[in-house]
Design a protein around this motif. Structure first.
Motif, PDB file in Angstrom:
ATOM      1  N   GLU A  64       0.862  -1.260  -0.006  1.00  0.00           N
ATOM      2  CA  GLU A  64      -0.179  -0.077  -0.105  1.00  0.00           C
ATOM      3  C   GLU A  64       0.942   1.275  -0.029  1.00  0.00           C
ATOM      4  O   GLU A  64       1.832   1.357   0.921  1.00  0.00           O
ATOM      5  CB  GLU A  64      -1.099   0.064   1.127  1.00  0.00           C
ATOM      6  CG  GLU A  64      -1.829   1.198   1.441  1.00  0.00           C
ATOM      7  CD  GLU A  64      -2.579   1.032   2.579  1.00  0.00           C
ATOM      8  OE1 GLU A  64      -3.734   0.419   2.765  1.00  0.00           O
ATOM      9  OE2 GLU A  64      -2.521   1.436   3.690  1.00  0.00           O
ATOM     10  N   VAL A  65       0.531   2.179  -0.904  1.00  0.00           N
ATOM     11  CA  VAL A  65       1.215   3.376  -1.056  1.00  0.00           C
ATOM     12  C   VAL A  65       1.108   4.154   0.288  1.00  0.00           C
ATOM     13  O   VAL A  65       0.106   4.582   0.591  1.00  0.00           O
ATOM     14  CB  VAL A  65       0.879   4.130  -2.261  1.00  0.00           C
ATOM     15  CG1 VAL A  65       1.536   5.414  -2.180  1.00  0.00           C
ATOM     16  CG2 VAL A  65       1.218   3.312  -3.486  1.00  0.00           C
ATOM     17  N   ASP A  77      -2.909   3.575  -2.491  1.00  0.00           N
ATOM     18  CA  ASP A  77      -3.370   2.736  -3.607  1.00  0.00           C
ATOM     19  C   ASP A  77      -2.711   1.549  -3.215  1.00  0.00           C
ATOM     20  O   ASP A  77      -1.832   1.282  -2.548  1.00  0.00           O
ATOM     21  CB  ASP A  77      -2.440   3.522  -4.887  1.00  0.00           C
ATOM     22  CG  ASP A  77      -3.468   4.222  -5.691  1.00  0.00           C
ATOM     23  OD1 ASP A  77      -4.529   4.357  -5.385  1.00  0.00           O
ATOM     24  OD2 ASP A  77      -2.711   4.935  -6.444  1.00  0.00           O
ATOM     25  N   GLN A  78      -3.424   0.342  -3.697  1.00  0.00           N
ATOM     26  CA  GLN A  78      -2.775  -1.124  -3.556  1.00  0.00           C
ATOM     27  C   GLN A  78      -1.978  -1.248  -4.768  1.00  0.00           C
ATOM     28  O   GLN A  78      -2.468  -1.150  -5.844  1.00  0.00           O
ATOM     29  CB  GLN A  78      -3.988  -2.145  -3.547  1.00  0.00           C
ATOM     30  CG  GLN A  78      -4.459  -1.916  -2.160  1.00  0.00           C
ATOM     31  CD  GLN A  78      -5.673  -3.253  -1.826  1.00  0.00           C
ATOM     32  OE1 GLN A  78      -6.081  -3.682  -3.088  1.00  0.00           O
ATOM     33  NE2 GLN A  78      -5.716  -3.430  -0.569  1.00  0.00           N
ATOM     34  N   ASN A 132       7.555   2.866 -12.021  1.00  0.00           N
ATOM     35  CA  ASN A 132       7.923   1.325 -11.891  1.00  0.00           C
ATOM     36  C   ASN A 132       6.373   0.690 -11.098  1.00  0.00           C
ATOM     37  O   ASN A 132       6.509  -0.612 -10.739  1.00  0.00           O
ATOM     38  CB  ASN A 132       8.934   0.852 -11.154  1.00  0.00           C
ATOM     39  CG  ASN A 132      10.187   0.856 -12.216  1.00  0.00           C
ATOM     40  OD1 ASN A 132      10.661   1.976 -12.571  1.00  0.00           O
ATOM     41  ND2 ASN A 132      10.695  -0.261 -12.398  1.00  0.00           N
ATOM     42  N   VAL A 133       5.545   1.539 -10.407  1.00  0.00           N
ATOM     43  CA  VAL A 133       4.538   1.214  -9.750  1.00  0.00           C
ATOM     44  C   VAL A 133       3.374   0.778 -10.491  1.00  0.00           C
ATOM     45  O   VAL A 133       3.012   1.453 -11.499  1.00  0.00           O
ATOM     46  CB  VAL A 133       4.140   2.302  -8.701  1.00  0.00           C
ATOM     47  CG1 VAL A 133       3.065   2.047  -7.857  1.00  0.00           C
ATOM     48  CG2 VAL A 133       5.244   2.452  -7.709  1.00  0.00           C
ATOM     49  N   SER A 168     -10.200  -5.035  -7.186  1.00  0.00           N
ATOM     50  CA  SER A 168      -9.585  -5.684  -6.180  1.00  0.00           C
ATOM     51  C   SER A 168      -8.944  -7.136  -6.473  1.00  0.00           C
ATOM     52  O   SER A 168      -9.205  -7.787  -7.489  1.00  0.00           O
ATOM     53  CB  SER A 168     -10.836  -5.997  -5.366  1.00  0.00           C
ATOM     54  OG  SER A 168     -10.795  -6.638  -3.869  1.00  0.00           O
ATOM     55  N   ILE A 169      -7.836  -7.186  -5.509  1.00  0.00           N
ATOM     56  CA  ILE A 169      -7.025  -8.481  -5.917  1.00  0.00           C
ATOM     57  C   ILE A 169      -6.418  -8.925  -4.508  1.00  0.00           C
ATOM     58  O   ILE A 169      -6.353  -8.328  -3.661  1.00  0.00           O
ATOM     59  CB  ILE A 169      -5.724  -8.121  -6.782  1.00  0.00           C
ATOM     60  CG1 ILE A 169      -5.280  -9.437  -7.106  1.00  0.00           C
ATOM     61  CG2 ILE A 169      -4.783  -7.159  -6.075  1.00  0.00           C
ATOM     62  CD1 ILE A 169      -4.223  -9.127  -8.471  1.00  0.00           C
ATOM     63  N   GLU A 170      -6.350 -10.147  -4.481  1.00  0.00           N
ATOM     64  CA  GLU A 170      -5.954 -10.850  -3.180  1.00  0.00           C
ATOM     65  C   GLU A 170      -4.530 -10.321  -2.923  1.00  0.00           C
ATOM     66  O   GLU A 170      -3.740 -10.574  -4.106  1.00  0.00           O
ATOM     67  CB  GLU A 170      -6.214 -12.339  -3.391  1.00  0.00           C
ATOM     68  CG  GLU A 170      -7.649 -13.044  -3.051  1.00  0.00           C
ATOM     69  CD  GLU A 170      -7.998 -12.750  -1.732  1.00  0.00           C
ATOM     70  OE1 GLU A 170      -7.409 -12.779  -0.855  1.00  0.00           O
ATOM     71  OE2 GLU A 170      -9.619 -12.063  -1.687  1.00  0.00           O
TER      72      GLU A 170
END
Length: 347
Positions: A68-69, A83-84, A131-132, A138-140
């Motif tokens: 997480e940012v 952000d994830q 690079n992010v 949604s993702i596990e």
């Protein structure tokens, strides 16, 4: 922050307190939630010949992550706090011929996260915003942590058209297994996977292989006969790096066949170049991911296919608290498992 750290040349890591990472105006700081253990990390832990010739210590390793940012630099525009994210682990120069031509995956000055610069086996990570990869869907977290190796699999599997083609995959480690799932999703006709590990060959069937071959006991040609194939394979994914794998693949390719080679050999080995010429074969080396076409492709496929999402998630064999990192690395080194995940919320 806590980090897995190699203070000096030699085997082993230490889980110790390290200074928080610094970041510039174009960078982000990421709170790491999960990391995957890669074969590269095992090399660095063991301090084998490759590590001794490549790695400069001190170093925090690790390049497969989800987090997480926590902070963004003043010039960052497309990434926000909260952000994830996962991230591309190859940091490029931006000024060489390939970078300027948009072929950043071919940068001649690439620095590897967790290899040439401090990596993701830590509570916090600094990375250039360019690079992010932001997960807008949604993702596990565990699946997000293996986007890097999934990208290797997708890059390999999509190098050549595979719709309706017969595909041979040599090496059913985690990336080879994911490549099987992608080839099945894209529309290959027959897929054959090879390995010497019975558990991994069982996983290959689960991922969509039509036949599997234990090459220590049987020949690849046996699988062709069992499937009723009249000609050789159209496309090959060499994922193992085993010295015998590429020669075996060449022996079983159709004329005009195309080979994508991701497996990194530990040393030179003999190849029948005459057959490559007379059978008009194409062999292409694959390293990393295309920036960022591969990322777009894998994100889209996972977003739209519940079957593929389930297959990729099934690659994950176990999750360990980061404090139990040694057990996790022992499990990864056992060689008959899928991906092993470290949970950095458990220190």
């Amino acid at each position: 922050m806590k980090a897995l750290f190699k203070p000096e040349p030699g085997p082993g890591f230490e889980l110790i307190d390290r200074p928080d990472p610094t970041a510039g105006p174009d960078d982000v700081i990421i709170r790491v939630l999960r990391t995957g253990i890669c074969g590269t990390d095992l090399h660095i832990l063991r301090w084998d010949d490759w590590a001794a010739s490549t790695i400069t210590t001190p170093l925090t390793p690790g390049h497969e992550f989800f987090g997480e940012v926590a902070w963004i630099g003043e010039r960052v525009r497309d990434v926000a706090v909260g952000d994830q994210v996962s991230g591309e682990g190859h940091i490029v120069c931006g000024t060489c011929r390939n970078c300027r031509a948009g072929r950043r995956q071919m940068c001649i000055r690439t620095q590897g996260l967790g290899v040439q610069r401090d990596g993701a086996f830590a509570e916090y990570l600094s990375l250039p915003a360019s690079n992010v990869w932001v997960h807008h869907e949604s993702i596990e977290p565990d699946v997000g942590a293996i986007f890097d190796p999934l990208g290797n699999a997708v890059h390999t599997a999509l190098t050549y058209p595979v719709v309706g083609e017969d595909v041979l995959v040599t090496g059913c480690g985690p990336i080879g297994l994911m490549a099987i799932a992608v080839a099945r999703h894209v529309g290959a006709r027959f897929i054959v996977g090879t390995d010497v590990s019975a558990p991994r060959l069982e996983m290959a069937v689960h991922m969509g292989a039509d036949q599997v071959v234990d090459v220590s006991r049987a020949d690849i040609a046996d699988a062709q006969r069992a499937l009723g194939m009249r000609e050789g394979f159209d496309v090959g994914f060499e994922m193992s790096g085993a010295p015998a794998a590429l020669p075996q693949m060449i022996e079983n390719m159709n004329h005009g066949g195309r080979i994508a080679m991701l497996g990194l050999p530990s040393g030179p080995f003999a190849v029948d170049w005459g057959k490559i010429v007379t059978h008009m074969l194409t062999v292409k080396g694959i390293y990393g991911r295309e920036m960022f076409e591969t990322w777009n492709a894998m994100g889209a496929m996972l977003q739209t296919s519940a079957t593929l999402r389930a297959a990729i998630a099934s690659i994950i064999s176990a999750r360990f608290p980061a404090r139990d990192w040694q057990q996790a690395f022992d499990a990864a080194a056992a060689g008959a498992t899928g991906k092993i995940i470290l949970d950095w919320t458990q220190l």
